[in-house]
Each structure stands twice: as structure tokens, then as C-alpha cells.
Design a protein around this motif. Structure first.
Motif, PDB file in Angstrom:
ATOM      1  N   UNK A  99       0.838  -1.205   0.000  1.00 14.78           N
ATOM      2  CA  UNK A  99       0.000   0.000   0.000  1.00 14.78           C
ATOM      3  C   UNK A  99       0.872   1.256   0.000  1.00 14.78           C
ATOM      4  N   UNK A 100       1.937   1.248   0.771  1.00 17.13           N
ATOM      5  CA  UNK A 100       2.851   2.399   0.811  1.00 17.13           C
ATOM      6  C   UNK A 100       3.496   2.622  -0.553  1.00 17.13           C
ATOM      7  N   UNK A 101       4.048   1.560  -1.130  1.00 20.98           N
ATOM      8  CA  UNK A 101       4.750   1.687  -2.413  1.00 20.98           C
ATOM      9  C   UNK A 101       3.800   2.089  -3.534  1.00 20.98           C
ATOM     10  N   UNK A 102       2.610   1.485  -3.553  1.00 22.17           N
ATOM     11  CA  UNK A 102       1.651   1.789  -4.627  1.00 22.17           C
ATOM     12  C   UNK A 102       1.164   3.226  -4.546  1.00 22.17           C
ATOM     13  N   UNK A 141       1.931   5.943  -7.537  1.00 21.57           N
ATOM     14  CA  UNK A 141       0.845   6.617  -8.249  1.00 21.57           C
ATOM     15  C   UNK A 141       0.987   8.128  -8.122  1.00 21.57           C
ATOM     16  N   UNK A 142       1.371   8.600  -6.951  1.00 18.31           N
ATOM     17  CA  UNK A 142       1.570  10.040  -6.758  1.00 18.31           C
ATOM     18  C   UNK A 142       2.711  10.556  -7.626  1.00 18.31           C
ATOM     19  N   UNK A 198      -0.902  11.740   2.385  1.00 18.14           N
ATOM     20  CA  UNK A 198      -2.291  12.151   2.614  1.00 18.14           C
ATOM     21  C   UNK A 198      -3.269  11.064   2.173  1.00 18.14           C
ATOM     22  N   UNK A 199      -2.986  10.475   1.018  1.00 18.83           N
ATOM     23  CA  UNK A 199      -3.842   9.399   0.528  1.00 18.83           C
ATOM     24  C   UNK A 199      -3.777   8.192   1.455  1.00 18.83           C
ATOM     25  N   UNK A 200      -2.573   7.858   1.916  1.00 21.47           N
ATOM     26  CA  UNK A 200      -2.424   6.718   2.818  1.00 21.47           C
ATOM     27  C   UNK A 200      -3.147   6.949   4.143  1.00 21.47           C
ATOM     28  N   UNK A 201      -3.105   8.171   4.631  1.00 26.64           N
ATOM     29  CA  UNK A 201      -3.807   8.486   5.881  1.00 26.64           C
ATOM     30  C   UNK A 201      -5.302   8.213   5.741  1.00 26.64           C
ATOM     31  N   UNK A 202      -5.852   8.596   4.582  1.00 33.49           N
ATOM     32  CA  UNK A 202      -7.276   8.328   4.329  1.00 33.49           C
ATOM     33  C   UNK A 202      -7.533   6.837   4.194  1.00 33.49           C
ATOM     34  N   UNK A 203      -6.647   6.163   3.459  1.00 36.67           N
ATOM     35  CA  UNK A 203      -6.805   4.719   3.244  1.00 36.67           C
ATOM     36  C   UNK A 203      -6.722   3.955   4.556  1.00 36.67           C
ATOM     37  N   UNK A 204      -5.759   4.323   5.400  1.00 33.06           N
ATOM     38  CA  UNK A 204      -5.582   3.616   6.670  1.00 33.06           C
ATOM     39  C   UNK A 204      -6.736   3.896   7.630  1.00 33.06           C
ATOM     40  N   UNK A 205      -7.343   5.058   7.487  1.00 35.84           N
ATOM     41  CA  UNK A 205      -8.521   5.360   8.317  1.00 35.84           C
ATOM     42  C   UNK A 205      -9.681   4.436   7.955  1.00 35.84           C
ATOM     43  N   UNK A 206      -9.821   4.184   6.646  1.00 35.51           N
ATOM     44  CA  UNK A 206     -10.926   3.332   6.195  1.00 35.51           C
ATOM     45  C   UNK A 206     -10.595   1.850   6.342  1.00 35.51           C
ATOM     46  N   UNK A 215      -8.129   0.050   8.632  1.00 37.09           N
ATOM     47  CA  UNK A 215      -7.102   0.031   9.679  1.00 37.09           C
ATOM     48  C   UNK A 215      -6.299  -1.264   9.728  1.00 37.09           C
ATOM     49  N   UNK A 216      -6.825  -2.335   9.155  1.00 38.83           N
ATOM     50  CA  UNK A 216      -6.114  -3.622   9.216  1.00 38.83           C
ATOM     51  C   UNK A 216      -4.826  -3.623   8.417  1.00 38.83           C
ATOM     52  N   UNK A 217      -4.683  -2.714   7.449  1.00 37.81           N
ATOM     53  CA  UNK A 217      -3.457  -2.679   6.649  1.00 37.81           C
ATOM     54  C   UNK A 217      -2.607  -1.447   6.955  1.00 37.81           C
ATOM     55  N   UNK A 218      -2.924  -0.754   8.028  1.00 37.34           N
ATOM     56  CA  UNK A 218      -2.269   0.532   8.282  1.00 37.34           C
ATOM     57  C   UNK A 218      -0.887   0.365   8.909  1.00 37.34           C
ATOM     58  N   UNK A 219      -0.010   1.304   8.624  1.00 39.25           N
ATOM     59  CA  UNK A 219       1.263   1.482   9.311  1.00 39.25           C
ATOM     60  C   UNK A 219       1.011   2.226  10.621  1.00 39.25           C
ATOM     61  N   UNK A 220       1.894   2.038  11.586  1.00 43.02           N
ATOM     62  CA  UNK A 220       1.899   2.975  12.698  1.00 43.02           C
ATOM     63  C   UNK A 220       2.371   4.326  12.177  1.00 43.02           C
ATOM     64  N   UNK A 221       1.946   5.386  12.844  1.00 44.03           N
ATOM     65  CA  UNK A 221       2.336   6.722  12.379  1.00 44.03           C
ATOM     66  C   UNK A 221       3.855   6.900  12.371  1.00 44.03           C
TER      67      UNK A 221
END
Length: 462
Positions: free
Chosen positions: A55-58, A62-63, A94-102, A104-110
Motif C-alpha cells: 500500500x505504501x509503495x503503490x 501513483x503520486x 495524505x492518501x495513505x492516511x485516508x486509506x488507513x482510516x478506512x 485500519x487492518x493494513x495501516x502502518x503505525x504513524x
């Protein structure tokens, strides 16, 4: 170049993209490892955090595409590349922050995300500092020999001299043209064996750039070159590949008829495109409604008249339809309803109108037209009937741009600044024909992403 889904991608761009993808994955893993070390946590198998790494790399890859980080400027200027990279990383986070909010199972720690972002910035800038000049230099450029020394051959020479060109004009062979535009071209009569001559110049391609082809094709020469293992390319195909447009000065009806492209088997692609248009237009209408209302209020406060206006345009198969736009000009902008080209610093544009044009807010109501199916998000820009009638008389193949559904953004809009003349329309038509010929969902996605670059760094908006 490599052709991906009908679209040409330079080898250097593809290589840099692959290197970036690997670096982003490594940056994500390094950020995770640093944080794990800080808190004394054992590192689980990499497969356990593969969704986070991908998710981070993609998102950042894309950005990078969206802000134009793979453009010519990135290979020629480290400052330009660093500025685009900074914006890309910020947008990606910014996109990842939104994605991780929706999700959370694939999110990084901040903290992981912060470290990974730092590693990504350093590694991406470093690779451009180390490889930018190499990838943008002569190492990855093809060497071509041009058969011809007239106006068309001179056009290829000018293209080869532009910054970021993907080929080197290794030699020109004069084929007996009455007017020679390339003075240092070698006469064909002075070359004993053309195949050996091309091989000695280490050329991988020969481009046929004759001014007159009827009964003048050097078939023996072309056969000798081709059997020597060197590719032979006609100038229209060569320019299409190198410029991303169809050159009207060299193209012929027979080339358009017999070349690949304009495929009819697009049923699945068309269904996917329409489904995307419906979902995206509904979502965009909901999300941007407050912004459109604010813009409409600002328009009403500045000048009298309606905030929205309808304008007749020509669409698919020359069918007329109305588009909705936020008004950016005075209500008396066109006397007696006579269509006029927009001009640079047009006095008819209001102060609010100038701003909403720069950031493309005036185009947002057109999402309703997309929802109705009269337009798509991606396609040639629809023109007004008066201008269409005028341009069809002056520009060859102009009617062919109406064989695909018009769009809010398009290949011409992201590659050519706003045009307000017949000559500008000619250049934009070359890009529109390329899109119509090489349409694919991949090209649509690329255009949608690159539209962000045009919004962030507007060029020629009027």
C-alpha cells in the motif's frame, strides 16, 4: 520505447519507475525495521506486513506519476525532480492516511509511516542524483538513420535536438530531393552498401522520411537494411511514437486506414469506462457540491447574472449537447451570442472567473453531463458548433475526433496548453487523434492521474 497497452513508454522512464518501486518497498520495510528496533520488537516474517508495504509503495508510485515525476525535467534537473518528489510524497502520505482510516487492518503505525517517508525521500532523490543524467543521456537513446534530407527529415533533426529526446539522429541520407533541408546529408550515390553504412553508424532503426513516396520507395535499400536486422519505420509511425501525437503534416489517409489502432473490439473497455464514469461522477458531485456552491456565491457577489450557464457543444458522432459550467466571464461576454476564441488575459474574464479557471473549478458542473452519458471524464475536449464547422474546413481529419466520446480532461489537455486559435486547435487535434487511435483503460488512467499535475502547475489556462 516499450509499448504498454498501445501507449509508448521510454525505456529510461520504465527503468526509473521499476527502480522507484523497489526503493519504495525497501523504504517501507526500513521504516518498519527502525521502529521495531526502537521498541525492542522481534521482526515477524515480511509476508505478515506485505499489505502495508504494498500500500505504501503503490500510493507513492501513483503520486509520482500524477505529479509528472517521470517527465523530461526530472532527468535534466535535480531541483525540478526534488520539488516534484516532495509534492508526490506529501500527496501519497495524505492518501495513505485516508486509506488507513478506512482500512485500519493494513495501516502502518504513524511512526513507521514517518520513517518510511524519510527513507523514501532520501532514496528517490539520491537515485535521481546518481542516475538522472545517465538515464536522460545518450546511453538509453536509440540511434536512427533517416532516409531523406527534405523538410520531413529536418523535422526529425529538430526533434532529436530537443531536451529529453529518446533517439539520436546518427545520419541522414539524401535521396535526390529537389530541395535539401539537411545540408550535411550524405548523397545516396556516395554510399556503396546502405546496410553496411547503417551498421557502421550503430543504428538500430532506419526512418523513411521521403517528401514524395509515389514510385520513389527505395525497395532494394529498405530490403537490404531490414535483412541486416535493422528496424525500418515510416515517418508518421515514428513521430507518433516519439511525440505522443499524430503529425498532420506527414500523415496520409492510407496510413490511418492500414495502421493499427481505432479498434472496434472495445466492448469490455467501454463498459468499464462507463461504469467508472457513473461511479466517479456521482462521488464527485457529492464531494464537490459545497465547493461549487461557494464558487457560485462568489460569482454572484462579483457580477450580476446566473452562476451557471449552458453552452452548446458537439459530441460523439457530431451530436450536439449542452454542457454546464460555472460562469467565469461577464454576462455580456459574447455580443449577440457570437462565439469568440478566448484570449490571453481576456478582459471578459472576471476576477473570480480567473481563479476558478486556473484550478479548474469551473469544469466541476460538467460531472452532471458525464453522469448523463453525453461526456466522459476522459476524451477530446468538446468544441462549439461554430468552431467545429470552421475547423473542419481548415484542418484535415478534424471530424475523426468526434468518433470517441468527448471528455472533461484528455490527452491534448495534459500535453498542450489552452488553445485559442486555429493553429492551437491543429496541435490539439494531433493529440486527440493519438488518443482516439490508441485508446485503452491504461491511457485513461494515465490521463486522469496526470490531470493532477495540470491542476497543481497550470499552464495556459484562460
Amino acid at each position: 520505447m516499450i509499448r504498454l497497452f498501445k501507449h509508448y513508454v521510454p525505456h529510461a522512464v520504465l527503468m526509473l519507475g521499476l527502480v522507484d518501486a523497489a526503493l519504495l518497498l525497501l523504504s517501507a520495510e526500513a521504516g518498519w525495521a527502525v521502529r521495531a528496533y526502537q521498541i525492542g520488537m522481534d521482526m515477524p516474517p515480511v509476508t505478515d506486513r506485505l499489505p502495508q508495504l504494498l500500500s505504501f509503495a503503490t500510493a507513492l508510485q501513483v503520486s509520482l506519476v500524477a505529479v509528472g515525476a517521470y517527465g523530461v525535467g526530472s532527468f535534466l534537473s535535480l531541483r525540478f525532480a526534488a520539488a516534484r518528489l516532495a509534492v508526490a510524497v506529501a500527496l501519497g502520505v495524505l492518501f495513505l492516511s485516508t486509506l488507513y482510516f478506512m482500512l485500519p487492518s493494513i495501516s502502518f503505525w504513524r511512526s513507521n509511516l514517518l520513517y518510511s517517508m524519510v527513507f523514501a525521500c532520501v532514496s528517490l532523490v539520491s537515485v535521481r542524483a546518481l542516475l538522472g543524467r545517465l538515464l536522460g543521456g545518450e546511453t538509453f537513446r536509440r540511434r536512427v538513420v533517416v532516409l531523406g534530407a527534405g523538410r520531413r527529415a529536418a523535422q526529425i533533426r529538430e526533434l532529436a535536438m530537443q531536451p529529453g529526446a529518446n533517439f539520436i539522429a546518427a545520419g541522414f541520407v539524401a535521396m535526390g530531393e529537389p530541395t535539401q533541408a539537411v545540408p550535411d546529408a550524405v548523397p545516396r550515390g556516395a554510399i556503396t552498401n546502405l546496410g553496411a553504412y547503417v551498421t557502421d553508424l550503430r543504428a538500430s532503426e532506419v526512418v523513411l522520411a521521403l517528401e514524395e513516396r509515389r514510385n520513389a520507395l527505395p525497395l532494394g535499400d529498405l530490403l537490404r537494411v531490414r535483412t541486416a536486422g535493422v528496424q525500418v519505420c515510416e515517418i508518421s509511425t515514428f513521430l507518433e511514437r516519439e511525440t505522443g501525437r499524430i503529425d498532420l503534416a506527414s500523415v496520409s489517409p492510407s496510413w490511418l486506414i492500414f495502421s493499427d489502432g481505432f479498434a472496434s473490439g472495445r466492448m469490455i473497455s467501454s463498459v468499464v469506462k462507463r461504469a467508472f464514469d457513473i461511479v466517479a461522477s456521482l462521488l464527485l458531485l457529492v464531494l464537490t457540491l459545497p465547493l461549487m456552491l461557494l464558487a457560485a456565491l462568489a460569482i454572484k457577489l462579483e457580477s450580476k447574472g446566473p452562476a451557471l450557464y449552458r453552452q452548446r457543444r458537439v459530441g460523439l458522432y457530431n451530436q450536439a449537447f449542452d454542457i454546464l459550467k460555472l460562469r467565469s466571464m461577464r454576462v455580456d461576454a459574447e455580443v449577440a451570442g457570437k462565439a469568440q476564441w478566448a484570449a490571453k488575459d481576456d478582459p471578459r474574464v472576471t476576477r473570480v472567473g480567473r481563479f476558478i479557471r486556473k484550478v479548474r473549478i469551473d469544469e466541476l458542473p460538467q460531472t452532471w453531463t458525464v453522469l448523463k452519458g453525453e461526456m466522459s471524464f476522459v476524451g477530446p475536449r468538446p468544441e462549439r458548433p461554430h468552431f467545429v464547422n470552421e475547423l473542419e474546413q481548415q484542418l484535415p481529419y478534424y471530424a475523426e475526433r468526434h468518433m470517441v466520446k468527448p471528455g472533461i480532461t484528455g490527452w491534448a489537455q495534459i500535453n498542450y496548453p489552452y488553445g485559442a486559435s486555429v493553429e492551437d486547435a491543429r496541435h490539439k487535434l494531433e493529440y486527440d487523434l493519438y488518443y482516439a487511435k490508441n485508446y485503452s483503460p491504461f491511457l485513461d488512467l494515465l490521463i486522469l492521474l496526470q490531470t493532477l499535475r495540470v491542476v497543481l502547475w497550470p499552464s495556459g489556462a484562460r
